[in-house]
Structure formats: structure tokens, C-alpha cells
Scaffold this motif. Sequence first.
Motif, PDB file in Angstrom:
ATOM      1  N   CYS A 496     178.436 -31.473  -2.609  1.00 54.97           N
ATOM      2  CA  CYS A 496     177.817 -30.573  -3.583  1.00 54.97           C
ATOM      3  C   CYS A 496     178.878 -29.600  -4.076  1.00 54.97           C
ATOM      4  O   CYS A 496     179.256 -28.669  -3.359  1.00 54.97           O
ATOM      5  CB  CYS A 496     176.638 -29.825  -2.956  1.00 54.97           C
ATOM      6  N   GLU A 497     179.356 -29.832  -5.287  1.00 52.98           N
ATOM      7  CA  GLU A 497     180.499 -29.086  -5.800  1.00 52.98           C
ATOM      8  C   GLU A 497     180.101 -27.858  -6.608  1.00 52.98           C
ATOM      9  O   GLU A 497     180.968 -27.173  -7.163  1.00 52.98           O
ATOM     10  CB  GLU A 497     181.372 -30.017  -6.647  1.00 52.98           C
ATOM     11  N   HIS A 498     178.800 -27.576  -6.682  1.00 49.47           N
ATOM     12  CA  HIS A 498     178.351 -26.414  -7.461  1.00 49.47           C
ATOM     13  C   HIS A 498     177.516 -25.463  -6.616  1.00 49.47           C
ATOM     14  O   HIS A 498     176.578 -24.839  -7.084  1.00 49.47           O
ATOM     15  CB  HIS A 498     177.544 -26.879  -8.680  1.00 49.47           C
ATOM     16  N   LEU A 499     177.896 -25.342  -5.350  1.00 52.49           N
ATOM     17  CA  LEU A 499     177.156 -24.434  -4.489  1.00 52.49           C
ATOM     18  C   LEU A 499     177.303 -22.980  -4.924  1.00 52.49           C
ATOM     19  O   LEU A 499     176.443 -22.148  -4.626  1.00 52.49           O
ATOM     20  CB  LEU A 499     177.622 -24.583  -3.034  1.00 52.49           C
ATOM     21  N   ASN A 500     178.393 -22.654  -5.619  1.00 57.96           N
ATOM     22  CA  ASN A 500     178.572 -21.263  -6.049  1.00 57.96           C
ATOM     23  C   ASN A 500     177.535 -20.838  -7.080  1.00 57.96           C
ATOM     24  O   ASN A 500     177.323 -19.643  -7.289  1.00 57.96           O
ATOM     25  CB  ASN A 500     179.984 -21.054  -6.604  1.00 57.96           C
ATOM     26  N   ILE A 501     176.864 -21.803  -7.707  1.00 63.46           N
ATOM     27  CA  ILE A 501     175.756 -21.459  -8.603  1.00 63.46           C
ATOM     28  C   ILE A 501     174.447 -22.056  -8.086  1.00 63.46           C
ATOM     29  O   ILE A 501     173.502 -22.265  -8.841  1.00 63.46           O
ATOM     30  CB  ILE A 501     176.033 -21.910 -10.051  1.00 63.46           C
ATOM     31  N   SER A 502     174.396 -22.341  -6.784  1.00 56.97           N
ATOM     32  CA  SER A 502     173.180 -22.782  -6.111  1.00 56.97           C
ATOM     33  C   SER A 502     172.634 -24.077  -6.691  1.00 56.97           C
ATOM     34  O   SER A 502     171.467 -24.175  -7.067  1.00 56.97           O
ATOM     35  CB  SER A 502     172.112 -21.686  -6.186  1.00 56.97           C
ATOM     36  N   VAL A 503     173.487 -25.094  -6.743  1.00 58.67           N
ATOM     37  CA  VAL A 503     173.080 -26.428  -7.188  1.00 58.67           C
ATOM     38  C   VAL A 503     173.501 -27.435  -6.128  1.00 58.67           C
ATOM     39  O   VAL A 503     174.683 -27.551  -5.810  1.00 58.67           O
ATOM     40  CB  VAL A 503     173.706 -26.790  -8.544  1.00 58.67           C
ATOM     41  N   CYS A 504     172.538 -28.147  -5.565  1.00 53.03           N
ATOM     42  CA  CYS A 504     172.801 -29.235  -4.629  1.00 53.03           C
ATOM     43  C   CYS A 504     171.521 -30.066  -4.525  1.00 53.03           C
ATOM     44  O   CYS A 504     170.578 -29.686  -3.820  1.00 53.03           O
ATOM     45  CB  CYS A 504     173.208 -28.712  -3.256  1.00 53.03           C
TER      46      CYS A 504
END
Length: 1007
Positions: A496-504
Motif C-alpha cells: 500500500c503505497e498511499h498510506l500517507n493519505i489513508s489509502v489501502c
Amino acid sequence: MIGKIHKQMSHDSWLFSKMATPEYTPFVFLLLLFQSSVWGFPVCQTPQESPTCGYKSCHATKPGMLNVHLVPHTHDDVGWLKTVDQYFYGDRNDIQHAGVQYILDSVVDQLLKNPDRRFIYVETAFFYRWWKQQTDDMQNTVKQLVNEGRLEFVNGGWCMSDEATTHYSAVIDQMTMGLRFLNDTFGHCGRPRVAWHIDPFGHAREHASMFAQMGYDGFFFGRLDYQDRNRRMVAREQEMLWRASESLTPPMADLFTGILPNGYNPPEGFCWDQSCDDPPIRDDPDLEDYNVDDVVTRFLHIAHGQALVYKTNHIIMTMGSDFQYENANLWYKNLDKLIRYVNQMQSNGSEVNVLYSTPSCYLQELHRANLTWPLKGDDFFPYADSAHDFWTGYFTSRPALKRYERISNSYLQTCKQLEVLGGPISRKGPFGAGDSETLKKAMAVAQHHDAVSGTEKQHVANDYARKLANGWAHCQVLVSNTLSSLSGSSAPRVYCEHLNISVCPLTETSKKFSVNVYNPLARPVSWPVRLPVNGTAYRISDAKGKAVDSQVVPVSQATAAVRRGRGYAVNELLFQVQAPPLGYSTYSVSLLQNGPPSPQSSPLPRAPKAVQNKFLRVTFDPETGLLSSLSNLETQQTVKLSQNFYWYNASDGNNSESIQMSGAYIFRPNTSTPFIISKTAKIETLQNSVVQEVRQWFSPWVSQVVRLYTDSRALELEWTVGPVPIGDDLGKEVISRLDSSINSSGVFYTDSNGREVLQRRKDYRPTWNLRQSEPIAGNYYPINSRAYIKDDKDQLTVVTDRSQGGGSIQDGSLEIMLHRRLLYDDVRGVGEPLNETSDIYPEGLVVRGRHLLSLSPPATAADTHRPLAQEVVLQPLITFTDGELHPSTRLEFSGLQAVLPPAVHLLTVSQWDQDTVLLRLEHQYQASESKEHSQPVTVNLQKLFSTLDVLGVSEMNLSANQWKDEMTRLDWKAESGEKGRHYKCPCQITNHTVTQTLGLYFFHMIL
């Protein structure tokens, strides 16, 4: 196999073997150690030097004459206006006429026509491509040219890296990649003697230190501040001895450094490329347009003028420029004539001798002069080419790309480590064929001075990002294979490469999953995890089955807005993980409850008086919602501290003083006073057992979360900026500014490429009397990983998550530029404004990042901010598996037998070839930086790895292309009277232990 290895080795060695495990076929390794620059095993057994390559290949000069060294060269950007591929093939010539493959074709052809001719080449990324396309006959021809010194490699890295925005670990990697190819391909004659950074926009002290430790004899560059150059020309100090470390004993980090007379271009009127308009030499006396006399007269005038500002009877002229020599015949035909006709004048009393040369041949003559040279101890930042043109904007340009490059470096180090720990199965295992080479090459290209710097066209920036993403994909297969092998679980891995914007997607939908946290550092880390979820209660257990405290909180409005439909989680699951050194730990997560969020987890719409844990206390102004103080509860320190966001309006060139605009390179605000975005912040407060956070909204395009985790010694400021509004037709440069009660006296400190720290003073340069003409831009410096201000009692440090520009404009203040959106080009070649948009953000790019703040006494501050910065640079890799893990799954693993001492950083663990591994260890503290850690450290190599036994050690240089005891460098004398000494290892090697002194890298190679 051991016997075979011993037979191949030319040095005494200890040996070590890889222990047999169910995952591996047992095989023998060799460990070699290198330091201060490296310990290791050369890429190949290089042959003895040819009698004609290197310094022995130089043309004879004439004593008592002014010897003019003509250096034919091309400067081939590894991406800038066109992509790397477009430059190599000569595609998109509507953008810029440039085709590197044709340059190399043409140069080789012309070198063969005259043995006196010389050519230097720099960018191994391009040469590697060209070389792979050549026939055996052509490769043999080129090897002959190299062995005879007619084609010489300088610098030799994969690219010519930027010096302001690169991290030292990535620079070492890209240099090692390029130099390894040259060593493998050409042996000793392919090894560059000279570092050559003719285009980067300012020069870092750490780069000079690295070059010295890589064995270079000298360093030449083209750009420096116009005031500095003018002073040096008058004083004849354009060549110097750069003392590039305060910690390493001279001359270990001393590097002879020369400033080229005309950037990297030929003298005016003497450019004979197909891209130039200067007239050729017309030498038929029967024709009316005969011009030999005029050419010779003009050349002699230029040569004598240049000699007045240099110290010896040798001067250098760079005969070439950007992507020149595509038709090398034009250059060489005219250079042959120039040399012939100028030298003919010697019979009439002329004392000028012109010759084909290379930077190393020129350097050799300077060394033979046996003079003393001025010392340089600081760096060459910031760089300005005139009074209002400071190249300090690129310290921040393209902040999203800068962050992607930084986390890609972290991911690459993890990928390389797991390739070693996994063995052959990592590259070809249950999830297919994986490799680290693709990401290595993408990262190497990204270090280019028009890549991570942010000074390329938008379509080229997109291509750099695409190459990094492709490298990630290859590494993900490798990582999955290794983690599967080490854990015994064949469950597919999810990234999950977009955890900094809460996407997984997995965590948003799954009722049961596991979280694997791999730590690339050689010490255990505690790391906060935030996962997007739609449940309201979860059970989390660690690798030992122990319950882990967790909390579920609502996703912030700012995060929901920035996702733009890429994720639909309404909550975030928060918990703290612990990961062992060079290893992983696995956490199991189970959904307990769905439904609406609990009232206890909802944020409160007001500012708290304070948030605190056992280490820090942070207070807020109840009227404004802004920070008001920061306290270290361990040391009983408190400073007044406020933080807010501002912007500078970018100059549009409509100014009475200068028409210079802000652009990708140049920062030029149209006023010295920034505009505040809002004097107050709308507040939400959230407090629980895992984290306390204050969510601040300053405007529709600026928000921040002030976050304090339960066990953290650092305060986190997570900022979100964009889309930057441009409805007023003004470009904006957005900053975060910290204002404190610290009496900093106009001084602040920044790191150099993430390693040593340098002092900066407002409106001051250590080596000349500055006439300051841009009070903001002229006081900005690159911040690669950290910056701080201090007084006698307090030090406030800011750790950044990417390279950024910043300064201390007022006492007690530290400002860092976050984002730039500009409407004009700054006329430095890129040809378009820095106005980033994307498909997701068509109205302007949104950027999110983190600053970590720590408050400490100055004497112990490094003990906090160095490991903190290290954790940000090499952050844990988090992967996921869906469903319940098999009971036999190995939930925890460490590749080390024991934690390394705090002063020692494990810099590199990388597979070198089928049977060898490169290991780099580093003493990371400066002299006097830490009372406890700035001391020699002993490491027992026999007890280093959990799966490897040490059998042998042999020392190498930093770039792993020379045996250390065979690395000899030219000695130089400083004007202080100090003589250079031979480069000796500042370490002690006894049996299987190494005692390392300050500031040294040392590397090991494993067979």
C-alpha cells in the motif's frame, strides 16, 4: 570453493561462510572490509596499468611556456528537456537537438583518425547503453582507445549528481554503479582520476569528502557565486585544497579543487560544433576569407588573459558543451588546425603551447608545479550568477518528486538487504523473477542534477517517477519472495503505497489481515502505523501473541479531501510497532466491531491547553490555535515556540532592480516580508492512549496536524499544502516558519547531503565579504535531512522528510520552503514555468509531508536528531497479507546477531554478483558532536550477521573499485605549510574486530 577463492585473492583474508538453512543451498562466502571510504572486494581483478593510460598517456608540455590544455568534452544531461531515452536516441529533436548515441559513434570514429586527439566522457548511464549495442570489434577498438589514454573517463558515476538535494547514501550508490561498470569493462585504465561536476548549481562539502574517499586526485567544477569568482580571480585562488571534513584527519578528506575558466563552454568565438555559429578556421591563403591570423591573435589574447587569473603556467580550456560532438569531425578538424597554427607562432617568439589534454593531465601538471594552495573549509552554497539571481529555489522545486526519490532510496536499501538475506530464492521464487537492478538504475538516474533537483521539464519529471515506479514493481517481487522464504508463508504480499493519505484497499475491506514491518536499520525501531479502516474496533497482537494497544480515529477532513476518491475508509487504525534490527516483525489484526465511530474517538472542536507525553509538552494559544511553547520534560527545558504558514509572492520580472523571475532554479521573492496565510487556525483535538493530535486548518489549501505519539521524543508536524492559488496571477513560494525564544544570533545549521553539519550565518560568507542583494533568497541553504538553531541552553532541531530549502532570516526563527507554484520561466534553460498539475489535481498539485521537531541541550542534541533523521531516511517497509496466517509462520526475524553500537550505521548490504555481497558500515558522528558517541567504536565482524560467519576481511575505498592499500592519491601542500600525507586507514583491524574512528565509512564485501 575455498581453495578457488584463495587462489583468486591477492590479499590475506579471513573467511566466512553462509550457514545452511532449509531455504538455502549451503555455499561459501568471502567477507572483505573497507573503511573510511570502504572495505570490500574489487569488482574484478584489474590488470596492471597499461604503459600509456592514465597520467602516462599525457602529451608532453613545454617548460617556460604557457601550456594551454584543450579538453574536448560533451555534457550529456541524463534527462532535462528530454527524457533519458529521448536524449540517447535523439528523439524529440523539436524540443532539443541531441542524440547521445551519435556523439559516441562520431567521437570514436574521429579519435581513430589522429592518435594525438583526446576526449573525455562522464555519464556512465549513457555510455553503458551505447556499449551494450556495440559489436565485439567495436568494443575492442574502444578498449584500445581507453588503454592508450585517448578516451578517458572522468567522474564515472552513473550520472553527474546534484549536490544540494541528494542524500549521501544515494550518491555513493550511483557512483559505485558507474565505477563498477567501468572497472569491470576496462580495468585499471577505466578508473577516473578526476571528479568532474561542471554543471551542478552549487557544491556541497560532503560531495568533496566522498570524492576524496573514493580515491580521486582532484575535482573540477564550473559554477560558483559571481562574487566568490571575482574575488578568486583577483587573488588567483581559483584552484585550492578543499578540506571537506572537520572529523577526518587530513588529508583523508582533502581534495584538490579547480574552478574552470568558462563554466564548461569553450572560449567565446571558438565553438565549432554543429550547434554553434562561430566561423571555422579558413586556412587557404589564396582565399579572401582566410582567417588564421585573426584566429591565432584572438586565441593568444584569451590565453594570456586567462593566465593572469590562475597560478601556474598551465591553463585549461573546455572545448565542448551540452550534447556536442554529434558530428565530431567539425570540432576535431578545427582543433587540429588551432593547435598547429598557434604552436607555429613559437618560431616567432610566442611562448604559448597548445595541446590536446584531459582534466587528469592538466591536474598532473599542477601537481608537478609543487606549489602551495589555499585551503577551503566551507562549501559553495548558495550560488548566484548575478546580484538578484540566487539558485536557491531548486532546493525545494518539485517537492512531490523529491519525496518520492527519498522513499525510493529507503525502499531500495530494503530491497538490496532482502536480496542478500533471501539468497537466490529472492530473485526467482514463488512470486516470480524479481530484481533490484531496475530500481538501482532508476535511483541512480534520479540523482542527476536535473532530476531530484526539480529543474527538468514536467514530462521528464513524470518519466523519472515512472522509472522509479517500475523499479519498485521489480523490487516488490523480490521482497515478496524473500519474506515468503524467511517466514515460511506463501501468502501473497500486498503493498500500500498511499498510506500517507489513508489509502489501502486491503485494510479498508478485510476483517483479518497481518502487517509485516521490515526495519532496514541495524538497531530496533519503534514506528507508528496508521491504517485506513472502516471498522470501529480491532484486536492487534504482536509476533509473540501479546495484545497491542490500538485506537480507531476518524479520517480527517483534509485527508478525505486530498484522496480525491482513491480510498473510502472513514477511520484510521493507530498502533505502535516494534521491529528488530535488519529484520521484521509481524502483527495480526482482527476486526471486532463495525458500525458508527464511537463518541470517544471524535475530535473536539477546540484547541487544547497542552498535549504531552513523558518526554515532551506542547502548549497552544487558545485564541489562535497555534503552537505557543515546547518543553523537554526530561531536561526541564522550555522555549516559546510559534509556527505558521506564509508565502512569498514570486517576482514576475517587472522590477526596477532586475527583470529576474522566480523559476525552477531561482528563488526571487518580490518582497522581503512574507504574507501570512492565516493568523488563526480552525482546530480539532484528538487525544487517546496512542496519539494526541491537533488538527489545524489555515485555509482551503493549507492544513496541518500537530501530532505527539505516546513514546516519541519528537513532535510531528504533518503539513498539507495545495492546490496553491494563482487567481491573482502571482506565483507563490509557501513556507512553514518556526519562531522561538532561542537567541540564535543570526546563526543556524544545516546538514550536508544528510551527513556532516555546517554552520550558516545570515548575510555572511566565510571566504569573502558578501554584498547581499537578496535578503531572503541569498540566505537560503539546502536542508537535506535536518536543520537547527541553538543558543547556550537550547537547540531546536527540525528533521525533514525530503530535501528542502530554508533559512533563518530572524534570530530565533527557522523557515523551510514547502511548495512552489510559479507562473514564469526563470530563463535558465528549462523553458517552462514550475506550475505542477496532474490528472488527479488538475487545478494544482497537492503535497503532504512531515517535519519532526526536537528540543534538547546542544551538548546532547545529536544523540536525538541523528537517529531521528536516520529513521526518516530509512523508514520501515510495511507489507500486508490477507486472512489468517498459518500457525507455522515465522513471525519475527533479525539478520543481525546483535544491535550495532549507536555510533555505527549499517549503510549498505547489497548483492554484488552471484557469490559476493557488498557491506558498508559507517561511523556517523562528527568530532565533538556527541560526548558519548563521537568516540572510536569496535565492531566484531564475526558476530555481526545471524546467518553468516566471517572468514576474511580486506579493505577497499568508498566506491569499492580499488583495494585500499593500493589506493594512492596525489599529495598537495596547503598554504598553511601543512604537507599532505599518504592516505592511511584510521582504524585498527585485529582478528575479527574493527575499531573505527570518527566520520568513517567502512565497507565489507562478502563472497
